[in-house]
Design a protein around this motif. Structure first.
Motif, PDB file in Angstrom:
ATOM      1  N   ALA A   2       0.839  -1.195   0.000  1.00  0.00           N
ATOM      2  CA  ALA A   2       0.000   0.000   0.000  1.00  0.00           C
ATOM      3  C   ALA A   2       0.874   1.245   0.000  1.00  0.00           C
ATOM      4  O   ALA A   2       1.882   1.319   0.693  1.00  0.00           O
ATOM      5  CB  ALA A   2      -0.929   0.019   1.209  1.00  0.00           C
ATOM      6  N   THR A   3       0.502   2.241  -0.800  1.00  0.00           N
ATOM      7  CA  THR A   3       1.177   3.528  -0.816  1.00  0.00           C
ATOM      8  C   THR A   3       0.166   4.592  -0.426  1.00  0.00           C
ATOM      9  O   THR A   3      -1.021   4.335  -0.297  1.00  0.00           O
ATOM     10  CB  THR A   3       1.756   3.831  -2.209  1.00  0.00           C
ATOM     11  OG1 THR A   3       0.678   3.873  -3.160  1.00  0.00           O
ATOM     12  CG2 THR A   3       2.736   2.760  -2.633  1.00  0.00           C
ATOM     13  N   ARG A 240      -8.229  -0.029   7.911  1.00  0.00           N
ATOM     14  CA  ARG A 240      -6.825  -0.477   7.886  1.00  0.00           C
ATOM     15  C   ARG A 240      -6.762  -1.961   8.222  1.00  0.00           C
ATOM     16  O   ARG A 240      -7.441  -2.440   9.114  1.00  0.00           O
ATOM     17  CB  ARG A 240      -6.015   0.317   8.907  1.00  0.00           C
ATOM     18  CG  ARG A 240      -4.579  -0.114   9.063  1.00  0.00           C
ATOM     19  CD  ARG A 240      -3.748   0.258   7.835  1.00  0.00           C
ATOM     20  NE  ARG A 240      -3.505   1.679   7.734  1.00  0.00           N
ATOM     21  CZ  ARG A 240      -2.783   2.237   6.757  1.00  0.00           C
ATOM     22  NH1 ARG A 240      -2.275   1.472   5.808  1.00  0.00           N
ATOM     23  NH2 ARG A 240      -2.609   3.550   6.705  1.00  0.00           N
ATOM     24  N   GLY A 241      -6.002  -2.694   7.453  1.00  0.00           N
ATOM     25  CA  GLY A 241      -5.895  -4.128   7.653  1.00  0.00           C
ATOM     26  C   GLY A 241      -6.796  -4.936   6.743  1.00  0.00           C
ATOM     27  O   GLY A 241      -6.662  -6.157   6.661  1.00  0.00           O
ATOM     28  N   GLN A 242      -7.724  -4.243   6.031  1.00  0.00           N
ATOM     29  CA  GLN A 242      -8.651  -4.946   5.140  1.00  0.00           C
ATOM     30  C   GLN A 242      -8.443  -4.589   3.665  1.00  0.00           C
ATOM     31  O   GLN A 242      -9.261  -4.943   2.830  1.00  0.00           O
ATOM     32  CB  GLN A 242     -10.095  -4.626   5.539  1.00  0.00           C
ATOM     33  CG  GLN A 242     -10.480  -5.104   6.926  1.00  0.00           C
ATOM     34  CD  GLN A 242     -10.441  -6.621   7.033  1.00  0.00           C
ATOM     35  OE1 GLN A 242     -10.891  -7.328   6.139  1.00  0.00           O
ATOM     36  NE2 GLN A 242      -9.873  -7.132   8.122  1.00  0.00           N
ATOM     37  N   PHE A 243      -7.333  -3.921   3.369  1.00  0.00           N
ATOM     38  CA  PHE A 243      -7.101  -3.509   1.992  1.00  0.00           C
ATOM     39  C   PHE A 243      -7.018  -4.704   1.045  1.00  0.00           C
ATOM     40  O   PHE A 243      -7.459  -4.639  -0.113  1.00  0.00           O
ATOM     41  CB  PHE A 243      -5.812  -2.684   1.875  1.00  0.00           C
ATOM     42  CG  PHE A 243      -5.826  -1.398   2.651  1.00  0.00           C
ATOM     43  CD1 PHE A 243      -6.988  -0.891   3.206  1.00  0.00           C
ATOM     44  CD2 PHE A 243      -4.646  -0.686   2.830  1.00  0.00           C
ATOM     45  CE1 PHE A 243      -6.986   0.296   3.926  1.00  0.00           C
ATOM     46  CE2 PHE A 243      -4.632   0.498   3.543  1.00  0.00           C
ATOM     47  CZ  PHE A 243      -5.800   0.990   4.092  1.00  0.00           C
ATOM     48  N   VAL A 266      -2.123  -1.055  -3.957  1.00  0.00           N
ATOM     49  CA  VAL A 266      -3.155  -0.310  -3.247  1.00  0.00           C
ATOM     50  C   VAL A 266      -2.580   1.039  -2.814  1.00  0.00           C
ATOM     51  O   VAL A 266      -1.500   1.102  -2.222  1.00  0.00           O
ATOM     52  CB  VAL A 266      -3.660  -1.076  -2.009  1.00  0.00           C
ATOM     53  CG1 VAL A 266      -4.666  -0.230  -1.221  1.00  0.00           C
ATOM     54  CG2 VAL A 266      -4.291  -2.396  -2.414  1.00  0.00           C
ATOM     55  N   THR A 267      -3.305   2.105  -3.119  1.00  0.00           N
ATOM     56  CA  THR A 267      -2.905   3.446  -2.704  1.00  0.00           C
ATOM     57  C   THR A 267      -3.952   4.008  -1.751  1.00  0.00           C
ATOM     58  O   THR A 267      -5.146   3.964  -2.046  1.00  0.00           O
ATOM     59  CB  THR A 267      -2.762   4.382  -3.919  1.00  0.00           C
ATOM     60  OG1 THR A 267      -1.729   3.881  -4.770  1.00  0.00           O
ATOM     61  CG2 THR A 267      -2.402   5.801  -3.484  1.00  0.00           C
ATOM     62  N   VAL A 268      -3.508   4.511  -0.617  1.00  0.00           N
ATOM     63  CA  VAL A 268      -4.404   5.173   0.331  1.00  0.00           C
ATOM     64  C   VAL A 268      -4.589   6.614  -0.123  1.00  0.00           C
ATOM     65  O   VAL A 268      -3.622   7.373  -0.240  1.00  0.00           O
ATOM     66  CB  VAL A 268      -3.834   5.129   1.758  1.00  0.00           C
ATOM     67  CG1 VAL A 268      -4.764   5.869   2.722  1.00  0.00           C
ATOM     68  CG2 VAL A 268      -3.637   3.684   2.206  1.00  0.00           C
ATOM     69  N   TYR A 277     -10.614   4.144   5.401  1.00  0.00           N
ATOM     70  CA  TYR A 277      -9.791   4.836   4.419  1.00  0.00           C
ATOM     71  C   TYR A 277     -10.410   4.742   3.025  1.00  0.00           C
ATOM     72  O   TYR A 277     -11.057   3.747   2.687  1.00  0.00           O
ATOM     73  CB  TYR A 277      -8.388   4.226   4.374  1.00  0.00           C
ATOM     74  CG  TYR A 277      -7.608   4.416   5.643  1.00  0.00           C
ATOM     75  CD1 TYR A 277      -6.691   5.456   5.777  1.00  0.00           C
ATOM     76  CD2 TYR A 277      -7.781   3.551   6.724  1.00  0.00           C
ATOM     77  CE1 TYR A 277      -5.971   5.637   6.949  1.00  0.00           C
ATOM     78  CE2 TYR A 277      -7.063   3.720   7.904  1.00  0.00           C
ATOM     79  CZ  TYR A 277      -6.162   4.763   7.997  1.00  0.00           C
ATOM     80  OH  TYR A 277      -5.454   4.937   9.166  1.00  0.00           O
ATOM     81  N   ARG A 278     -10.185   5.775   2.240  1.00  0.00           N
ATOM     82  CA  ARG A 278     -10.502   5.708   0.809  1.00  0.00           C
ATOM     83  C   ARG A 278      -9.260   5.190   0.110  1.00  0.00           C
ATOM     84  O   ARG A 278      -8.175   5.776   0.226  1.00  0.00           O
ATOM     85  CB  ARG A 278     -10.883   7.089   0.271  1.00  0.00           C
ATOM     86  CG  ARG A 278     -11.337   7.066  -1.191  1.00  0.00           C
ATOM     87  CD  ARG A 278     -11.843   8.421  -1.656  1.00  0.00           C
ATOM     88  NE  ARG A 278     -10.776   9.399  -1.793  1.00  0.00           N
ATOM     89  CZ  ARG A 278     -10.578  10.420  -0.975  1.00  0.00           C
ATOM     90  NH1 ARG A 278     -11.358  10.605   0.060  1.00  0.00           N
ATOM     91  NH2 ARG A 278      -9.583  11.260  -1.181  1.00  0.00           N
ATOM     92  N   ILE A 279      -9.388   4.075  -0.582  1.00  0.00           N
ATOM     93  CA  ILE A 279      -8.242   3.467  -1.242  1.00  0.00           C
ATOM     94  C   ILE A 279      -8.521   3.306  -2.730  1.00  0.00           C
ATOM     95  O   ILE A 279      -9.674   3.333  -3.170  1.00  0.00           O
ATOM     96  CB  ILE A 279      -7.885   2.086  -0.642  1.00  0.00           C
ATOM     97  CG1 ILE A 279      -8.992   1.062  -0.921  1.00  0.00           C
ATOM     98  CG2 ILE A 279      -7.607   2.211   0.854  1.00  0.00           C
ATOM     99  CD1 ILE A 279      -8.601  -0.379  -0.589  1.00  0.00           C
TER     100      ILE A 279
END
Length: 286
Positions: A2-3, A240-243, A266-268, A277-279
């Motif tokens: 994730a970035t 967080r943790g479910q991306f 995945v980008t946050v 979060y919007r990802i």
């Protein structure tokens, strides 16, 4: 992996500092110190215990920033089919229409009818920067056309098709395409993606799905009209943790179409709430 994509929403002026000699300390502690600017409209969150100070807060913002002509407070949350945001003007001119500039693109907007987030400007630019050849790009849920117009101005995309169901947003999108002289690249269609996209009868090198919370309902359609080795951008809300769940969802949808994910990241892109979060999942599909 994730970035994180940075977000430009604070506008340097610290509202708490401006009001520290006026409001008592207990009320000052509740005040949100920054606000969003959309064109010449400031959009601010005012906690309920401070609503009796809304005019003071609005006038203070006007005095702090001479570019602002309207101050509106959020009167609720994004909601409804088109995720519009209830706003109440508390100071300045009595309007919610404005002209917003984003990376050289002019966007005429009516915030009472259209969903638009200035916080997503850097994220839009991040996607645009990935287009390095004359691609055919589809933007689902294109709104007032910020994605299509950024692509037309800052990428070598050959054609960009935007599909939007909200009649008001589509109308402003057409205005913005003309205003930015992007007619040669951008085509906008008003309608439901479920009906519109099959009628286009061609596929795309890249599909952008900027409607977190709803976009995954249309993932099968997006994959069906994405060319082999095409790039997909799916926006989601996730804790967080479910991306990885979003990536797994794409992987399953691709498999059902006889395809697979070749790579993904995945980008946050921001927050939906303190715990959500919007990802964006960028995925290349075989």
């Amino acid at each position: 992996m994730a970035t994180t994509c940075s977000s430009a929403s604070d506008h340097s002026m610290n509202l708490k500092q401006a009001l520290q000699d006026i409001l008592p300390a207990d009320e000052l502690s509740l005040l949100v110190r920054s606000y969003d600017m959309i064109g010449d409209i400031a959009v601010i969150i005012i906690p309920p215990p401070l609503l009796h100070h809304e005019r003071l807060i609005g006038d203070t913002i006007l005095s702090m920033n001479k570019r602002i002509r309207v101050v509106a407070r959020r009167a609720g949350h994004h909601g409804g089919e088109y995720r519009t945001l209830p706003l109440t003007v508390i100071a300045g001119e009595q309007r919610l229409t404005t002209m917003h500039r984003e990376f050289g693109v002019s966007l005429e907007l009516d915030l009472s009818e259209i969903y638009f987030s200035p916080r997503s400007g850097n994220e839009r630019k991040r996607i645009v920067d990935q287009v390095i050849r004359p691609e055919q790009v589809l933007v689902m849920f294109s709104g007032a056309a910020p994605y299509p117009l950024q692509l037309a101005r800052h990428s070598p995309a050959a054609t960009v098709v935007g599909v939007e169901k909200n009649i008001a947003a589509h109308r402003y999108g057409l205005i913005n395409v003309r205003k930015n002289k992007a007619q040669a690249v951008v085509s906008l269609i008003c309608g439901d993606v479920i009906h519109v996209i099959p009628e286009l009868d061609h596929s795309f090198d890249r599909v952008i799905m900027p409607l977190p919370g709803t976009a995954r309902q249309f993932l099968d359609l997006a994959i069906e009209y994405l060319r082999p080795s095409g790039r997909l951008h799916l926006y989601e809300f996730q804790p967080r943790g479910q991306f990885a769940e979003s990536e797994a969802f794409i992987r399953k949808a691709a498999r059902l179409k006889g395809r697979s994910i070749l790579d993904s990241v995945v980008t946050v892109c921001g927050h939906n709430s303190p715990s959500s979060y919007r990802i964006c999942v960028d995925a290349t599909i075989s």
